[in-house]
Structures are given as C-alpha cells and as structure tokens.
Design an enzyme around this catalytic site. Sequence first.
Site, short mmCIF file in Angstrom:
data_model
loop_
_atom_site.label_atom_id
_atom_site.label_comp_id
_atom_site.label_asym_id
_atom_site.label_seq_id
_atom_site.Cartn_x
_atom_site.Cartn_y
_atom_site.Cartn_z
N ARG A 1 35.84 42.71 41.25
CA ARG A 1 36.92 42.22 42.11
C ARG A 1 38.26 42.25 41.23
O ARG A 1 38.36 41.91 39.94
CB ARG A 1 36.84 40.67 42.60
CG ARG A 1 35.71 40.70 43.45
CD ARG A 1 35.41 39.03 44.13
NE ARG A 1 36.50 38.90 44.89
CZ ARG A 1 36.74 37.90 45.60
NH1 ARG A 1 36.14 36.63 45.28
NH2 ARG A 1 37.77 37.64 46.74
N ARG B 1 31.82 33.07 44.11
CA ARG B 1 33.37 33.35 44.05
C ARG B 1 34.11 32.06 43.63
O ARG B 1 33.39 31.15 43.08
CB ARG B 1 33.60 33.48 45.51
CG ARG B 1 32.99 33.01 46.87
CD ARG B 1 33.07 31.58 46.99
NE ARG B 1 34.49 31.22 46.92
CZ ARG B 1 34.80 29.89 46.45
NH1 ARG B 1 34.20 28.79 46.37
NH2 ARG B 1 36.30 29.87 46.69
N ASP C 1 44.13 32.25 41.22
CA ASP C 1 43.26 33.28 40.82
C ASP C 1 43.85 33.83 39.46
O ASP C 1 43.26 34.67 38.80
CB ASP C 1 43.26 34.26 41.96
CG ASP C 1 41.86 33.72 42.84
OD1 ASP C 1 42.28 32.79 43.70
OD2 ASP C 1 40.79 34.09 42.55
O1 MRU Z 1 37.88 34.89 47.53
P1 MRU Z 1 37.59 33.62 46.76
O2 MRU Z 1 36.66 32.71 47.61
O3 MRU Z 1 36.89 33.75 45.59
O4 MRU Z 1 39.04 32.82 46.69
C1 MRU Z 1 39.07 31.81 45.65
C2 MRU Z 1 40.14 31.16 45.77
O5 MRU Z 1 41.13 31.77 45.93
C3 MRU Z 1 40.47 29.92 44.95
O6 MRU Z 1 41.48 28.95 45.22
C4 MRU Z 1 40.69 30.29 43.33
O7 MRU Z 1 39.76 31.23 43.00
C5 MRU Z 1 40.64 29.12 42.40
S1 MRU Z 1 39.15 28.65 42.21
C6 MRU Z 1 39.04 27.28 41.12
#
Ligand code: MRU
Length: 354
Positions: free
Chosen positions: A108, A57, A253
């Site tokens: 996702r 993730r 993201d």
């Molecule tokens: O649901 P996740 O754990 O994939 O969410 C991750 C995040 O929100 C991070 O802050 C984002 O992907 C940046 S990672 C360098």
Amino acid sequence: MSNGAPLLEPPFATVSWSADGRALRLLDQRVLPGVEQYLETRHVHDTVEAIRSLAVRGAPAIGVAAALGLVVALEHVLEHELEPEHALLHSAARGELRGLAALLDASRPTAVNLRWALQRMLRVSESLSDDALMRGLRAEATRILEEDRAMCLAIGEAGASFITEGSGVLTHCNAGALATAGIGTALAPMYVAHARGVTFHVFADETRPLLQGARLTSWELQRAGIPVTVQPDGAAASLLRSGVVQAVFVGADRIAANGDVANKVGTYPLALAARAHGVPFYVCAPYSTFDANTATGDDIEIEHRHRDEIALAGERIVLPTHVPVNNPAFDVTPRELITHYITERGVLSPPFHI
Ligand code: MRU
C-alpha cells in the site's frame, strides 16, 4: 494512568505473533463486525494480500504487521525455499530480507508507517552479526509492536483532556485499537477519558466506501461501553453546525514536513466543516507517521482503489456498466485547518520541526 486508574490494555490483539511465534496473527477486519476471526500468515504473498485486502489496515497496524510479517516470511524462506547449503549462507539471507521488504513495501502506498517499520528493520539488520541476524530481527519487530502499544497510551493521555464532560465528539474512519497494536490514535483519548469517568458521546462517520466507521469504530466503541452513533459521511457538516459536537478527532496515514495530513478520504471536507463552525480539529498520530522526506501534502502518493468498491453494495451492482469511478482511499487536509497534532510526545501546533 496518571489518575491512578489501571493501565489501559488493548481490548484485543489486532496484530501479534501467533501462539508458537512462527506466524503473523491478524484479527481479520474484512469480516467484522459479523464475524470475529483471526488469520495467520507466514508466506510474504499472504501477508501482502492481507495488507492489500484490508484484513489488517490503519497506518500503525500495517507498520507493525509488516515488521512481524518480514521476520516470519524470512524464516519461511530459509526453511522451505533456499537450498540447504544456501540457507546457511548469511549473504543469501540478507538478500532475501531486502527482497521481502520490497514486496511488503509495495503493498500500500500512502501510510508512511509501513515504510518506516521496514526501513527500521533493514537498518537494524545491518548492525547485526550473521549469527545474531534472525534473533535480532525478531527482537526488533517485537520492540516495534510494544512501542506501538506504548505510543497509543501516551497519545490517549495527551489528548484526553480535550474531551469534556457531557460533550459530543466526531471521528472519521477507524483510528482505534483495530488500526494499531494498542488502544488506537484518534480513539485513544476517548478510551482514556472513558476510563477516567468522563461521559461523552461519539459520532462516527460511516466512512464510504468501505465503512470502517460503521463496521469497525462502532464495533470497538460499543464493546468498550462508549456511547456511539453512526451517521452517513454527508451528515457531518450539519451535525457540526448544530453545536452537538465540541471536538473532531481523526488519525493520519502520513503527515508531511509542513504539517499537511493524508488520512481517509472525507477527512478534508470534515476539517473544512469543522473550521466553518468553529469546532477544534485534532489529528492524533505517532511520530512514525510524520515524514520528514515528504515536503507537503502535494507530495504524498494517494492510493486509488478498485472500481468494485464503488460499483457494488455487497453483491448488488449499484452503478451502470462502463461508468468510470474516482476512488481515492485518502485525501489531504492542509495544515491551516488543524488545531493540534496529538502525539506520544505531547501536543504540537504548526509550525513544528520533525
Ligand atoms: O484504508 P484504511 O482503513 O487503512 O485507512 C485508515 C485510515 O485512514 C486511518 O485513519 C489512519 O490509518 C490512521 S489509523 C490510526
């Protein structure tokens, strides 16, 4: 590094090729911090499931995983699923490639790095001759992996000076080495500042409901010898008010063309609290997270996840049956609340052109 200290290596291989190169190898984040174990996937459905269930993730890491996962999945199809006479048909391989990319793309919705990496792989495939297709795709996926490591280091170098001696910094979710193939995005300035001998204290929001801050950020910072305290997300505003925190660092993201930022749910209230208490708010992200095709934050698709993430605390049911939940995985922080964007190409402030 610029001050002559040794180059910072990623502390572990979050996402990589397997030893024989035939599979995608992932540090399984579902079982951290209790268990440090790796899993390997070849079949596209296993890679999709690994992304969906958060074995891997974090926006950059899922982009890299999708690129490597696409190559091993295509090799697997050519070896096992196509009739031998079809496997020799390059048009069949190209058709399979597009189908596999579409499956990975649907795993996702919010992190644009996933689509970015897959589109880059498909674009490269078009420029490759039939004979060079598999070799070229593997080389491109390796380049995406290596570029990710380099961009993390560059983000760290660009952001380290925002961490001052004796300061407190606050972060949300996990945007560290576990979220990339390198030393992270939001945590990269912390790794670089630490390597330069700066002492500071990190406050990590536990990050409800899946606890990426508690389980992952504190795990990797403690391993690196960087002092870290975990707090409930709801404690962040009072901590900011107390004056103990001099800067907030988060990842992203997706960053819309106007600068609005989608990141883990809870980022927006943190940005509001930081603004209210005059604390700078830094978003750390590579250029692959900036999405010129998304005009504003309102256009970003926000992933909504399963009820059980809220209804269960481990095995325990913590919600009466039939009470509905609202479980968005991300929220959008408007650009007005962001002090700077720290990227591998330097520090940006809105308005900017991507
Ligand atoms: O649901 P996740 O754990 O994939 O969410 C991750 C995040 O929100 C991070 O802050 C984002 O992907 C940046 S990672 C360098």
